[in-house]
Design a protein around this motif. Sequence first.
Motif, PDB file in Angstrom:
ATOM      1  N   CYS A 239      -4.591   0.358  -0.631  1.00  0.00           N
ATOM      2  CA  CYS A 239      -5.373  -0.418  -0.013  1.00  0.00           C
ATOM      3  C   CYS A 239      -6.798   0.404   0.241  1.00  0.00           C
ATOM      4  CB  CYS A 239      -5.146  -1.014   1.334  1.00  0.00           C
ATOM      5  SG  CYS A 239      -5.146   0.173   2.716  1.00  0.00           S
TER       6      CYS A 239
ATOM      7  N   HIS B 126      -7.265   2.733   2.885  1.00  0.00           N
ATOM      8  CA  HIS B 126      -6.482   4.179   2.633  1.00  0.00           C
ATOM      9  C   HIS B 126      -6.938   4.804   1.512  1.00  0.00           C
ATOM     10  CE1 HIS B 126      -3.538   2.801   5.507  1.00  0.00           C
ATOM     11  NE2 HIS B 126      -3.875   3.884   6.080  1.00  0.00           N
TER      12      HIS B 126
ATOM     13  N   CYS C 195       0.919  -1.056  -0.068  1.00  0.00           N
ATOM     14  CA  CYS C 195       0.019  -0.074  -0.040  1.00  0.00           C
ATOM     15  C   CYS C 195       0.967   1.297   0.066  1.00  0.00           C
ATOM     16  CB  CYS C 195      -1.007  -0.068   1.222  1.00  0.00           C
ATOM     17  SG  CYS C 195      -1.704   1.603   1.278  1.00  0.00           S
TER      18      CYS C 195
ATOM     19  N   CYS D  59       1.419   1.660   6.443  1.00  0.00           N
ATOM     20  CA  CYS D  59       0.373   0.392   6.071  1.00  0.00           C
ATOM     21  C   CYS D  59       1.065  -0.837   5.778  1.00  0.00           C
ATOM     22  CB  CYS D  59      -0.338   0.856   4.878  1.00  0.00           C
ATOM     23  SG  CYS D  59      -2.006  -0.249   4.760  1.00  0.00           S
TER      24      CYS D  59
ATOM     25  N   HIS E  29       0.347   3.939   1.047  1.00  0.00           N
ATOM     26  CA  HIS E  29       0.049   4.869   2.441  1.00  0.00           C
ATOM     27  C   HIS E  29       1.451   4.704   3.589  1.00  0.00           C
ATOM     28  CE1 HIS E  29      -2.122   7.382   5.323  1.00  0.00           C
ATOM     29  NE2 HIS E  29      -1.517   6.547   6.283  1.00  0.00           N
TER      30      HIS E  29
END
Length: 128
Positions: A40, A43, A12, A17, A14
């Motif tokens: 994901c 997010h 991911c 994450c 982010h």
Amino acid sequence: MTGRRRTYARPCSHTGCREVSQIEYTARRDLEGVSKTWTCRHHSKPDETLSPTNQETEAILTLHPSYINSYREGEPPRLVGYFWGPQDAEKGSHGIVSGPGFWAEAKNFPPGTRLIVTARIELPDEEA
Ligand SMILES: [Zn+2]
């Protein structure tokens, strides 16, 4: 002739994450068009993810008209029917929408109908 199956993993995007998207492929060309970055569900649409701190979500769908162009020149497009789509979308694409506890067929409702889908979490009472 079959190639060996491999897995292409994308974490991911982010920071922090740990979710990973895994795509199985046999040849490099299977990955053509696959984005190198991935985010994901949690997010990419954080408002839709229910959690102890986000206990309720609401989605509003409306019926959007769908037209097809006439084969004959000069004739206006013909109305095919109405389809469910997000309220702020330009068109709908689902004749039926469903989820746990509901089923809604667009053909059964007049234009202008809104479908409001809510989900609400109830946490257990905290022990004192
Ligand atoms: Zn994530």
